[in-house]
Design an enzyme around this catalytic site. Structure first.
Site, PDB file in Angstrom:
ATOM      1  N   GLU A 162      26.322  56.864  60.390  1.00 56.59           N
ATOM      2  CA  GLU A 162      26.276  57.259  58.970  1.00 56.59           C
ATOM      3  C   GLU A 162      25.324  58.434  58.759  1.00 56.59           C
ATOM      4  O   GLU A 162      25.611  59.342  57.988  1.00 56.59           O
ATOM      5  CB  GLU A 162      25.851  56.075  58.096  1.00 56.59           C
ATOM      6  CG  GLU A 162      26.894  54.979  57.995  1.00 56.59           C
ATOM      7  CD  GLU A 162      28.198  55.458  57.363  1.00 56.59           C
ATOM      8  OE1 GLU A 162      28.160  56.148  56.341  1.00 56.59           O
ATOM      9  OE2 GLU A 162      29.270  55.124  57.907  1.00 56.59           O
ATOM     10  N   TRP A 221      27.078  61.511  59.358  1.00 53.22           N
ATOM     11  CA  TRP A 221      27.940  62.072  58.290  1.00 53.22           C
ATOM     12  C   TRP A 221      27.208  63.184  57.541  1.00 53.22           C
ATOM     13  O   TRP A 221      27.790  64.159  57.093  1.00 53.22           O
ATOM     14  CB  TRP A 221      28.323  60.981  57.270  1.00 53.22           C
ATOM     15  CG  TRP A 221      29.575  60.237  57.621  1.00 53.22           C
ATOM     16  CD1 TRP A 221      29.650  58.998  58.168  1.00 53.22           C
ATOM     17  CD2 TRP A 221      30.940  60.680  57.435  1.00 53.22           C
ATOM     18  NE1 TRP A 221      30.973  58.643  58.328  1.00 53.22           N
ATOM     19  CE2 TRP A 221      31.773  59.645  57.883  1.00 53.22           C
ATOM     20  CE3 TRP A 221      31.525  61.851  56.923  1.00 53.22           C
ATOM     21  CZ2 TRP A 221      33.170  59.738  57.839  1.00 53.22           C
ATOM     22  CZ3 TRP A 221      32.919  61.940  56.876  1.00 53.22           C
ATOM     23  CH2 TRP A 221      33.715  60.896  57.337  1.00 53.22           C
ATOM     24  N   TRP A 275      44.651  68.704  36.274  1.00 52.27           N
ATOM     25  CA  TRP A 275      43.673  67.667  35.944  1.00 52.27           C
ATOM     26  C   TRP A 275      43.641  67.415  34.443  1.00 52.27           C
ATOM     27  O   TRP A 275      43.998  68.284  33.643  1.00 52.27           O
ATOM     28  CB  TRP A 275      42.274  68.096  36.402  1.00 52.27           C
ATOM     29  CG  TRP A 275      42.160  68.361  37.871  1.00 52.27           C
ATOM     30  CD1 TRP A 275      42.014  69.566  38.475  1.00 52.27           C
ATOM     31  CD2 TRP A 275      42.208  67.401  38.925  1.00 52.27           C
ATOM     32  NE1 TRP A 275      41.953  69.422  39.843  1.00 52.27           N
ATOM     33  CE2 TRP A 275      42.066  68.097  40.147  1.00 52.27           C
ATOM     34  CE3 TRP A 275      42.352  66.007  38.971  1.00 52.27           C
ATOM     35  CZ2 TRP A 275      42.060  67.467  41.388  1.00 52.27           C
ATOM     36  CZ3 TRP A 275      42.346  65.370  40.207  1.00 52.27           C
ATOM     37  CH2 TRP A 275      42.204  66.092  41.399  1.00 52.27           C
ATOM     38  N   ASN A 289      26.739  53.356  48.186  1.00 54.53           N
ATOM     39  CA  ASN A 289      27.819  54.203  48.721  1.00 54.53           C
ATOM     40  C   ASN A 289      29.216  53.673  48.391  1.00 54.53           C
ATOM     41  O   ASN A 289      30.097  54.437  48.003  1.00 54.53           O
ATOM     42  CB  ASN A 289      27.671  54.345  50.242  1.00 54.53           C
ATOM     43  CG  ASN A 289      28.756  55.217  50.829  1.00 54.53           C
ATOM     44  OD1 ASN A 289      28.895  56.375  50.452  1.00 54.53           O
ATOM     45  ND2 ASN A 289      29.561  54.654  51.720  1.00 54.53           N
ATOM     46  N   TRP A 327      37.738  66.350  39.607  1.00 62.54           N
ATOM     47  CA  TRP A 327      36.663  65.766  40.419  1.00 62.54           C
ATOM     48  C   TRP A 327      35.369  66.564  40.323  1.00 62.54           C
ATOM     49  O   TRP A 327      34.274  66.027  40.497  1.00 62.54           O
ATOM     50  CB  TRP A 327      37.113  65.689  41.887  1.00 62.54           C
ATOM     51  CG  TRP A 327      37.514  67.037  42.452  1.00 62.54           C
ATOM     52  CD1 TRP A 327      38.716  67.659  42.269  1.00 62.54           C
ATOM     53  CD2 TRP A 327      36.702  67.933  43.218  1.00 62.54           C
ATOM     54  NE1 TRP A 327      38.699  68.901  42.887  1.00 62.54           N
ATOM     55  CE2 TRP A 327      37.476  69.091  43.480  1.00 62.54           C
ATOM     56  CE3 TRP A 327      35.404  67.871  43.721  1.00 62.54           C
ATOM     57  CZ2 TRP A 327      36.998  70.174  44.203  1.00 62.54           C
ATOM     58  CZ3 TRP A 327      34.918  68.946  44.454  1.00 62.54           C
ATOM     59  CH2 TRP A 327      35.723  70.087  44.683  1.00 62.54           C
TER      60      TRP A 327
HETATM   61  P1  FAD Z   1      22.374  54.315  54.434  1.00 62.95           P
HETATM   62  O1  FAD Z   1      23.657  53.566  54.425  1.00 62.95           O
HETATM   63  O2  FAD Z   1      21.152  53.594  54.843  1.00 62.95           O
HETATM   64  O3  FAD Z   1      22.620  55.570  55.405  1.00 62.95           O
HETATM   65  C1  FAD Z   1      21.539  56.280  56.011  1.00 62.95           C
HETATM   66  C2  FAD Z   1      21.634  57.755  55.687  1.00 62.95           C
HETATM   67  O4  FAD Z   1      22.832  58.306  56.228  1.00 62.95           O
HETATM   68  C3  FAD Z   1      21.699  58.057  54.199  1.00 62.95           C
HETATM   69  O5  FAD Z   1      20.413  58.057  53.633  1.00 62.95           O
HETATM   70  C4  FAD Z   1      22.368  59.424  54.190  1.00 62.95           C
HETATM   71  O6  FAD Z   1      21.457  60.457  54.434  1.00 62.95           O
HETATM   72  C5  FAD Z   1      23.329  59.332  55.364  1.00 62.95           C
HETATM   73  N1  FAD Z   1      24.662  58.932  54.876  1.00 62.95           N
HETATM   74  C6  FAD Z   1      25.156  57.686  54.774  1.00 62.95           C
HETATM   75  N2  FAD Z   1      26.432  57.727  54.330  1.00 62.95           N
HETATM   76  C7  FAD Z   1      26.732  59.027  54.133  1.00 62.95           C
HETATM   77  C8  FAD Z   1      27.893  59.712  53.692  1.00 62.95           C
HETATM   78  N3  FAD Z   1      29.015  59.078  53.357  1.00 62.95           N
HETATM   79  N4  FAD Z   1      27.835  61.060  53.594  1.00 62.95           N
HETATM   80  C9  FAD Z   1      26.722  61.736  53.945  1.00 62.95           C
HETATM   81  N5  FAD Z   1      25.596  61.137  54.379  1.00 62.95           N
HETATM   82  C10 FAD Z   1      25.601  59.799  54.475  1.00 62.95           C
HETATM   83  N6  FAD Z   1      24.487  61.154  49.886  1.00 62.95           N
HETATM   84  C11 FAD Z   1      23.413  61.915  49.608  1.00 62.95           C
HETATM   85  O7  FAD Z   1      22.429  61.860  50.354  1.00 62.95           O
HETATM   86  N7  FAD Z   1      23.403  62.761  48.521  1.00 62.95           N
HETATM   87  C12 FAD Z   1      24.459  62.846  47.664  1.00 62.95           C
HETATM   88  O8  FAD Z   1      24.412  63.615  46.701  1.00 62.95           O
HETATM   89  C13 FAD Z   1      25.592  62.018  47.920  1.00 62.95           C
HETATM   90  N8  FAD Z   1      26.655  62.028  47.072  1.00 62.95           N
HETATM   91  C14 FAD Z   1      27.752  61.240  47.349  1.00 62.95           C
HETATM   92  C15 FAD Z   1      28.867  61.289  46.493  1.00 62.95           C
HETATM   93  C16 FAD Z   1      29.996  60.519  46.750  1.00 62.95           C
HETATM   94  C17 FAD Z   1      31.193  60.582  45.815  1.00 62.95           C
HETATM   95  C18 FAD Z   1      30.015  59.679  47.891  1.00 62.95           C
HETATM   96  C19 FAD Z   1      31.218  58.836  48.188  1.00 62.95           C
HETATM   97  C20 FAD Z   1      28.920  59.632  48.754  1.00 62.95           C
HETATM   98  C21 FAD Z   1      27.779  60.399  48.501  1.00 62.95           C
HETATM   99  N9  FAD Z   1      26.649  60.367  49.349  1.00 62.95           N
HETATM  100  C22 FAD Z   1      25.567  61.168  49.067  1.00 62.95           C
HETATM  101  C23 FAD Z   1      26.649  59.581  50.591  1.00 62.95           C
HETATM  102  C24 FAD Z   1      26.091  58.146  50.487  1.00 62.95           C
HETATM  103  O9  FAD Z   1      26.653  57.487  49.390  1.00 62.95           O
HETATM  104  C25 FAD Z   1      24.571  58.086  50.383  1.00 62.95           C
HETATM  105  O10 FAD Z   1      23.984  58.887  51.380  1.00 62.95           O
HETATM  106  C26 FAD Z   1      24.062  56.656  50.569  1.00 62.95           C
HETATM  107  O11 FAD Z   1      24.615  55.817  49.599  1.00 62.95           O
HETATM  108  C27 FAD Z   1      22.559  56.633  50.486  1.00 62.95           C
HETATM  109  O12 FAD Z   1      22.055  55.329  50.581  1.00 62.95           O
HETATM  110  P2  FAD Z   1      21.179  54.892  51.826  1.00 62.95           P
HETATM  111  O13 FAD Z   1      20.102  55.876  52.073  1.00 62.95           O
HETATM  112  O14 FAD Z   1      20.761  53.485  51.592  1.00 62.95           O
HETATM  113  O15 FAD Z   1      22.242  55.005  53.004  1.00 62.95           O
END
Ligand code: FAD
Length: 494
Positions: free
Chosen positions: A296, A299, A328, A363, A381
């Site tokens: 993750e 990503w 849209w 997420n 979007w």
């Molecule tokens: P964890 O699940 O603990 O993951 C660890 C780290 O991995 C996160 O802190 C993040 O840096 C990275 N990560 C995890 N999932 C993703 C992902 N799908 N895409 C990119 N990086 C990821 N993340 C942001 O940091 N900033 C945003 O502005 C952002 N906008 C989003 C918008 C949408 C519509 C979606 C679907 C996802 C978005 N994300 C964003 C990705 C993700 O939702 C968040 O990184 C995550 O929810 C953060 O929570 P966590 O730190 O507990 O994640």
């Protein structure tokens, strides 16, 4: 003379590549290291930076200033009103300090890249050096190619290449030392810089006192907090990540995104720390929770690589040009209901209220609400992408754009457009007991586990009406058919 490090989205003094290089350069030249941060209200505007994020960064600067001061390194903070003046002002400041060497970590967004390329040229023409280095990704953009030499546009093969590249270049997981203490005399020479204060947030980005109180308690700032959170997460919860990461009612994720977005922790430190907890040095072996968590974090790298290779995604364009012609909707009432969490779909409303309340959303829920906006409501979007940036504490252009592109099916390696989340099924699957809904839509807390996902169609209409919970603003099946036709027509005419 002095060597200067310019902080941007890298607000930490441990494991910071540019800062470590600047420190080494200063030592070699026998001169002090001086740090600066430029507060740019116009950049906050241009990047839609949320007030809660601005507050987090400014608070973090105080922590950083103290940490650096303990090493006799000053952190000078100045506000520059017009973003176009920033390069000139930095040059002037360097003249004032008698410094010829500037270091910074690269930011990959188009405006920043352009600005820094100009600065590198201008500095070189004027006998100064400006070194910008890769730091924010574990694997720098440009390192990974498909067999035919192209950039990957699909995550899975990219991820395999990402891991293989790290396994072959283990130095990518070597962490950088914090800077060395400044030589004697630096304090006297730069006393004014040690004394400078951290400015308030620009007026249009200021939190109210009540917001400050609640949000600051929710989001402690600074790199020590980030590291402590990472260590605790790796000790206590990462092992269950693969089971719990999709359950928004459970705190199964790390909540480190706020720190990664402001650079209070590096992605290198995250991957390295998680890997060191594993029984194998391979990123794709050992504990499943650790493997999935690292994938993750990857990503985040992936979306930054995409930004570098296809910079037009910074210009309001979908990654897939053939999706540019979708008609849209711009229905204001629907958009307002989505923003405010009163769509009549409890899981969507819970998620939007979580965002509005804490500047963060789980997420799984980000995917649910993004799909709901772009498909059930057929709203552009980009309006949702913008709303997220304006409210998220972890707002990061590349990840946000990537996440919206994925969910609205217009991005890189997206959800196919005909896969439309059914909000009710998502709700039942990922919030089976309604814990998340009960927390964020408390007026529905008294409903049964079955009723809570869809009160009006599950025999709880009277109760829902009594507590003022709205009816569904669209009917999913009809909305789904409308979206399928609109996407199909858009693609065919594109
Ligand atoms: P964890 O699940 O603990 O993951 C660890 C780290 O991995 C996160 O802190 C993040 O840096 C990275 N990560 C995890 N999932 C993703 C992902 N799908 N895409 C990119 N990086 C990821 N993340 C942001 O940091 N900033 C945003 O502005 C952002 N906008 C989003 C918008 C949408 C519509 C979606 C679907 C996802 C978005 N994300 C964003 C990705 C993700 O939702 C968040 O990184 C995550 O929810 C953060 O929570 P966590 O730190 O507990 O994640």
């Amino acid at each position: 003379d002095a060597v200067v490090h310019w902080f941007k989205m890298d607000l930490r003094h441990t494991d910071n590549r540019s800062l470590a290089l600047a420190s080494a350069k200063a030592k070699e030249a026998g001169v002090p290291l001086v740090c600066m941060y430029i507060v740019s209200p116009q950049d906050f505007e241009a990047h839609l930076t949320s007030p809660v994020r601005v507050d987090f960064m400014l608070r973090t600067l105080s922590v950083l200033k103290q940490d650096l001061a303990a090493l006799d390194i000053p952190l000078y903070v100045e506000t520059v009103d017009k973003r176009k003046d920033i390069p000139r002002r930095i040059f002037e400041i360097m003249e004032e300090w008698g410094s010829n060497h500037l270091f910074a970590n690269i930011e990959y967004e188009v405006d920043e890249l352009r600005r820094e390329a100009q600065m590198v040229r201008h500095f070189a023409e004027n006998n100064k050096s400006f070194e910008v280095v890769h730091d924010t990704c574990v694997v720098p953009p440009g390192e990974l190619h498909t067999g035919s030499g192209k950039q990957y546009a699909v995550y899975s093969p990219w991820y395999r290449a990402w891991m293989a590249h790290i396994h072959e270049n283990l130095d990518l997981l070597e962490l950088f030392d914090r800077p060395e203490r400044n030589p004697d005399g630096a304090r006297q020479k730069f006393q004014k810089l040690f004394d400078c204060s951290i400015p308030d947030a620009p007026e249009n980005k200021r939190l109210s006192d009540a917001e400050k109180k609640s949000l600051r308690a929710l989001w402690p700032c600074g790199e020590h907090e980030a590291m402590a959170r990472l260590e605790k997460y790796c000790d206590e919860a990462i092992g269950d990540y693969h089971n719990k990461r999709n359950i928004p009612g459970d705190d199964g994720t790390s909540r480190l995104s706020v720190h990664l977005a402001s650079g209070t922790i590096s992605s290198r430190t995250c991957v390295r720390t998680a890997r060191d907890r594993n029984k194998t040095k391979k990123l794709d072996g050992g504990h499943q929770g650790i493997q999935v968590w690292i994938s993750e974090v990857a990503w985040r790298d992936f979306y930054k690589h995409v930004l570098v290779h296809w910079p037009y995604v910074c210009m309001n364009k979908p990654f897939k040009p053939e999706y540019s012609n979708i008609q849209w909707s711009y229905d204001r009432d629907h958009f307002a209901a989505w923003c405010e969490g009163r769509t009549g779909f409890p899981i969507v409303d819970a998620a939007m209220r979580q965002l509005n309340h804490m500047g963060y959303m789980h997420n799984r829920c980000r995917m649910i609400v993004a799909s709901f906006l772009s498909k059930d409501l057929l709203i552009d979007w980009r309006m949702g992408e913008r709303y997220f940036m304006e409210h998220l504490i972890d707002g990061d252009f590349a990840s946000n754009n990537g996440g919206w592109g994925f969910s609205a099916s217009v991005g890189v390696d997206p959800q196919p457009y005909f896969r439309i989340f059914n909000p009710l099924l998502q709700s039942e699957k990922f919030d089976p007991n309604g814990d998340y809904i009960r927390k964020w839509v408390p007026e529905l807390a008294g409903l049964s586990d079955k009723e809570i996902h869809d009160p009006y169609n599950r025999g709880a209409g009277t109760k829902a009406k009594k507590v003022g919970y709205p009816k569904q603003i669209v009917e999913h099946k009809g909305a789904r058919d409308r979206a399928l036709s609109a996407y199909k027509e858009g693609i065919e005419s594109g």
